[in-house]
Design a protein around this motif. Structure first.
Motif, PDB file in Angstrom:
ATOM      1  N   ALA A   1       0.816  -1.221   0.000  1.00 13.10           N
ATOM      2  CA  ALA A   1       0.000   0.000   0.000  1.00 13.10           C
ATOM      3  C   ALA A   1       0.849   1.271   0.000  1.00 13.10           C
ATOM      4  CB  ALA A   1      -0.914   0.003   1.224  1.00 13.10           C
ATOM      5  N   HIS A   2       2.188   1.104  -0.056  1.00 13.51           N
ATOM      6  CA  HIS A   2       3.102   2.255  -0.053  1.00 13.51           C
ATOM      7  C   HIS A   2       2.931   3.093   1.203  1.00 13.51           C
ATOM      8  CE1 HIS A   2       3.883   1.081  -4.159  1.00 13.51           C
ATOM      9  NE2 HIS A   2       2.604   1.230  -4.449  1.00 13.51           N
ATOM     10  N   VAL A   3       2.798   2.393   2.309  1.00 15.46           N
ATOM     11  CA  VAL A   3       2.682   3.012   3.622  1.00 15.46           C
ATOM     12  C   VAL A   3       3.930   2.625   4.412  1.00 15.46           C
ATOM     13  CG1 VAL A   3       1.417   2.882   5.806  1.00 15.46           C
ATOM     14  CG2 VAL A   3       0.164   3.056   3.653  1.00 15.46           C
TER      15      VAL A   3
ATOM     16  N   GLU B   1      -0.146   7.461   2.881  1.00 13.20           N
ATOM     17  CA  GLU B   1       0.849   6.902   1.955  1.00 13.20           C
ATOM     18  C   GLU B   1       2.172   7.633   2.094  1.00 13.20           C
ATOM     19  OE1 GLU B   1       0.137   6.196  -2.131  1.00 13.20           O
ATOM     20  OE2 GLU B   1      -1.903   5.494  -1.845  1.00 13.20           O
TER      21      GLU B   1
END
Length: 929
Positions: free
Chosen positions: A263-265, A518
């Motif tokens: 999730a690009h977290v 993000e």
């Protein structure tokens, strides 16, 4: 019995006498002997067995001899060829070959076999086996079912008999109902993870494990058995297929961390606070399915998954090197102490890569070599029956992908990946074999690949027939769930509820991830310790200490007789300490090594002929000329606080360099050195430089102080052994990722080794590439005075001492490295007649010593020309690397090149042509124009 176990021990008395008579006849007139006996004689030799007296003997009626011999051949064929008829392919898309294990093939009937004693066919058979027919059925049941075995190629009899007993006589452990439920739960989580990612992050690459789900179950059993046996560490090497599932379920990387990666977290928020997970990344980073981790289990067992690039199998030697370091204790003088029980490697291979990548064979080859053995690796072929889009018939020339292992006497077990309970059994067997015999073993886990090479790939384009079968094939979770339903262990609703609960658990984890914003693109931040480079380090050793070391190195036991000529050469090492002569390269190296282990840093040096040195310059291991006994004088120096070892390596570069890189990663306290026999041999290890050594810190945050010695220089010996291809390492040089040095001084070599050892625990540490000499090893201008080793430090540049005295007269400064710098020094000799010239030896090419060169230029106000001189062709060597620096430093000055012109080959093939060209380069460099 196995192919190489003789059947003769089953006979005694008249039966044995009859067989011996037939053997005598066979030697004279084989055409007069029954063909079945001929086959046995040809296979097993004379009917004499030294162990016959300790094995049970059976009297057989003469009328049954023909049947007995045929039955023995059949039993042997089942053991040897049963794998060809086994049900080991989940898609059931391979022909089963049964002819060679059929009764008809040997002219036998069931009634015939019922007359044969069981003990002639199966030793220690289960009690339910009452006659020869049942014995044959028993053998078929264990050799042709969901598991298949190949071990007839194993030479050691004890190993074969142990394996045979485990397979034929040891009943499989039956799982309890609770254990079966645990396996089902595990499979549900394995599959559920893949399904959740597939639905939630549509089209994202994950290189799914589906079709080989039981790989995780196999790992579970290895971890369990390791805990039972008090193993301290498991090191895993594997490529991308199934890696995320292994990270999640074996390394216990939380679902939140994994979903955050998708999730690009930022995933750091979800790292366990208890320290159970160690995870690092570099400033440049890598894709999620290349990253590794370490799991510190509550039991104390460490499970490490190595960081790995896309080049599949190249991680295998790195992992075995890590294991060797984990097994060794190096904090005492002498050789390291190895305990193979402390750690082992699990190497997961692709079915196309195992036979296709030569580095696998290199790893198998050194698996029992003393300097590299680790007490056995467990190899798992994650066999999805396809390589990218390539079918098996285009991938290899053998029946199985595992076949190369048989050349190294490695047992192979093929297991149907749709059979989780069999996978558990085989994992246990493989672990037990490794622990008992300290040898490699291969598990060929045969499954399939549910999706394409990645989740964006459509496999029907290239493999339609295979994927028609895959699309119809139930998952292993479904199959096992149905099996447990039929056993009344679980209900259909239990299976469904478990699936739903698993999905809910993952959804909850993802919901926590969605609460974080993000990640935003940000500038890459390189640690200051890396940016600031290697600090200068005073590395001199007091003279009294060097004298004592030298005396110890040259004091051999009375009973030891070294080769007389070599003894005389080595005794000359006393002369520099008496004011005569200089300390040459090999001598300076040995003094550095000895002082380093006195300082408490262990040393591991390996390479082809490293003990003697390719150019007969090192001689760290002496051989008694009367009996061949070995002596390592460095083990007898006073006050040593750490181990020292030097190993001659197999004729292998890629795997050995990877091994040493891994060793250094696992034991950062060890000064680990790899020496190429010639610098160009490193060509065969380029993948290790490209994927690991140059970028491991920027990609994965892994620090390394590995030292690589690459002999280099044009000597008139032709193209191959002239160049270490220094341009390649300079092309890869950036972000202070390593040090590249081309040395012309034995004292500087002494100091750079001591600096590297002293910096091993420093944040600034990085690998060191030394372009080392050949003819310069004994050159007087390279040699050192004792006082040069007692004071000072590594110098990145050395100014020619006989030049530059009249600073106003100097109009030309020449920069050179290595051998050419010494050729120039020989040319100018005392410096008389060269007032116009100054020569600077650039000992450290990267990081380039800009400031020191700028300081030199500032001293010569009338300089008009800067020249970079090298012996390599213009498109090679260091010229193109140095040019931008010279243009910046010498603004307004003439920047020129002196050397060979552009060439496709590194050096001339003719020695006389070499001399002419080398003389031209030297003349042009020192000329007043």
């Amino acid at each position: 019995m196995s192919k190489t176990t003789t059947p003769w021990s089953a006979f005694s008395g008249p039966n044995l006498g009859y067989v011996m008579e037939q053997y005598d006849l066979f030697l004279e007139s084989p055409e007069n002997v029954d063909k079945e006996l001929v086959a046995l004689f040809e296979q097993y030799g004379a009917p004499v067995d030294a162990t016959a007296s300790v094995k049970p003997s059976v009297q057989v009626d003469d009328s049954l001899m023909d049947v007995v011999l045929k039955a023995i051949q059949l039993a042997d064929a089942i053991r040897t060829h049963g794998h060809e008829a086994a049900d080991i392919y989940p898609l059931n898309d391979r022909e089963k070959k049964t002819e060679r294990i059929s009764l008809e093939f040997y002219g036998l009937t069931k009634q015939d076999l019922e007359k044969v004693p069981v003990s002639l066919l199966v030793q220690n058979a289960p009690a339910s086996v009452q006659n020869g027919a049942q014995a044959i059925d028993h053998l078929k049941s264990v050799y042709t079912n969901k598991v298949a075995f190949e071990f007839a190629h194993v030479i050691t009899r004890e190993e074969r008999e142990w394996l045979q007993a485990q397979i034929e006589s040891t009943p499989a452990k039956k799982l309890s109902a609770d254990e079966k439920k645990e396996v089902l739960s595990r499979l549900t989580h394995i599959e559920g993870f893949e399904k959740f990612v597939h639905r939630t992050f549509v089209g994202a690459k994950r290189f799914s494990i589906e079709g080989l789900d039981t790989l995780v179950v196999l790992f579970d059993e290895l971890v369990k058995q390791s805990n039972n046996q008090n193993v301290e560490q498991i090191n895993i090497g594997m490529a991308h297929r199934g890696r995320l599932n292994v990270l999640t379920h074996i390394l216990n990387k939380p679902y939140e961390m994994m979903f955050a990666d998708f999730a690009h977290v930022p995933n750091k928020a979800f790292i366990p606070k208890d320290g159970s997970l160690e995870y690092s990344t570099g400033w440049y980073g890598d894709v999620k399915y290349h990253n590794g981790a370490t799991y510190n289990s509550p039991s104390g067992l460490k499970v490490k998954l190595a960081y790995n690039p896309s080049h599949l199998e190249v991680v295998s030697p790195v992992v075995t090197g890590q294991v060797r370091a984990a097994q060794e204790t190096t904090d005492e003088a002498g050789l390291p102490k190895q305990d193979p029980a402390k750690a082992f490697a699990v190497l997961v291979h692709g079915d196309a890569a195992f036979p296709g990548q030569g580095v696998v064979t290199e790893v198998l080859n050194y698996s029992r070599v003393p300097g590299y053995q680790t007490g056995g690796s467990i190899h798992i072929i994650a066999n999805n029956m396809i390589g990218f889009t390539t079918e098996h018939f285009d991938s290899r020339s053998t029946l199985y992908s595992s076949d190369p292992a048989k050349g190294y006497e490695v047992p192979v077990i093929h297991v149907n990946a749709d059979q989780p309970e069999e996978v558990l059994r085989i994992a246990n067997l493989a672990f037990s074999y490794r622990q008992k015999f300290h040898k490699d073993i291969v598990i060929d886990l045969i499954g399939y690949r549910r999706y394409g090479h990645n989740e964006m790939d459509e496999p029907m384009v290239t493999n339609p027939e295979m994927y028609k079968l895959v699309h119809k094939h139930p998952t292993v979770r479904e199959l096992y769930g149905k099996a447990l339903e039929s056993e009344s262990v679980v209900s259909e609703q239990d299976v469904k509820s478990l699936d739903e609960e698993t999905f809910a658990k993952m959804q909850a984890a993802y919901d926590r991830v969605k609460e974080l914003p993000e990640s935003k693109a940000h500038d890459i931040v390189i640690p200051d310790a890396v940016l600031n480079g290697m600090p200068e380090h005073e590395s001199g050793v007091e003279e009294s200490r060097l004298r004592q070391i030298n005396d110890d190195l040259l004091s051999w036991p009375e009973e030891f007789t070294p080769f007389k000529k070599l003894a005389r050469i080595l005794k000359r090492r006393e002369e520099p300490f008496a004011g005569k002569g200089k300390i040459d390269w090999g001598h300076a190296e040995t003094l550095a090594f000895a002082s380093i282990i006195q300082d408490g840093q262990s040393i591991r040096l390996t390479g082809q002929d490293a003990q003697r040195g390719t150019f007969s310059h090192r001689h760290l291991v002496l051989h008694d000329e009367t009996n061949g006994n070995e002596l390592m004088p460095i083990h007898h120096i006073q006050d040593a606080k750490a181990s020292f070892v030097v190993h001659n390596s197999p004729l292998t570069e890629a795997a050995i360099l990877g091994y040493e890189f891994g060793y250094n990663l696992e034991d950062p306290n060890a000064l680990t050195i790899w020496e190429a026999q010639y610098g160009d041999f490193a060509n065969m290890a380029q993948v290790m430089f490209d994927n690991f050594i140059s970028a491991a810190r920027s990609k994965w945050g892994l620090k390394s102080g590995l030292v690589m010695l690459l002999p280099h220089a044009a000597e008139g010996q032709g193209p191959e052994h002239s160049s270490a291809r220094v341009e390649r390492y300079l092309q890869l040089a950036a972000e202070n990722n390593w040090t590249v040095a081309n040395l012309s001084s034995a004292a500087n070599y002494f100091h750079i080794l001591r600096r590297q050892a002293a910096m091993l625990h420093d944040e600034a540490i990085r690998p060191l590439i030394i372009v080392s000499p050949k003819s310069l090893l004994r050159h007087p201008k390279v040699g050192a005075n004792v006082e040069e080793l007692t004071t000072g430090k590594f110098e990145t540049i050395i100014e020619e001492p006989n030049l530059g005295k009249n600073q106003d007269s100097v109009t030309k400064i020449v920069f050179a490295s290595g051998k050419l710098a010494i050729d120039l020094a020989d040319k100018i000799d005392s410096g008389e007649g060269y007032d116009h010239l100054h020569i600077v030896r650039v000992e450290q090419l990267y990081p380039f010593p800009e400031q020191k060169i700028a300081d030199i230029l500032a001293r010569f106000p009338n300089v008009k020309k800067l020249v970079w001189a090298q012996e390599e062709p213009q498109n090679m060597g260091s010229w193109h690397f140095a040019l931008p620096y010279l243009l910046e430093l010498g603004k307004g000055l003439d920047i020129a090149y002196t050397g060979r012109t552009h060439r496709s080959s590194p050096a001339e093939g003719d020695g006389e042509a070499y001399k002419i060209e080398q003389a031209r380069i030297v003349e042009e460099a020192v000329s007043n124009n």
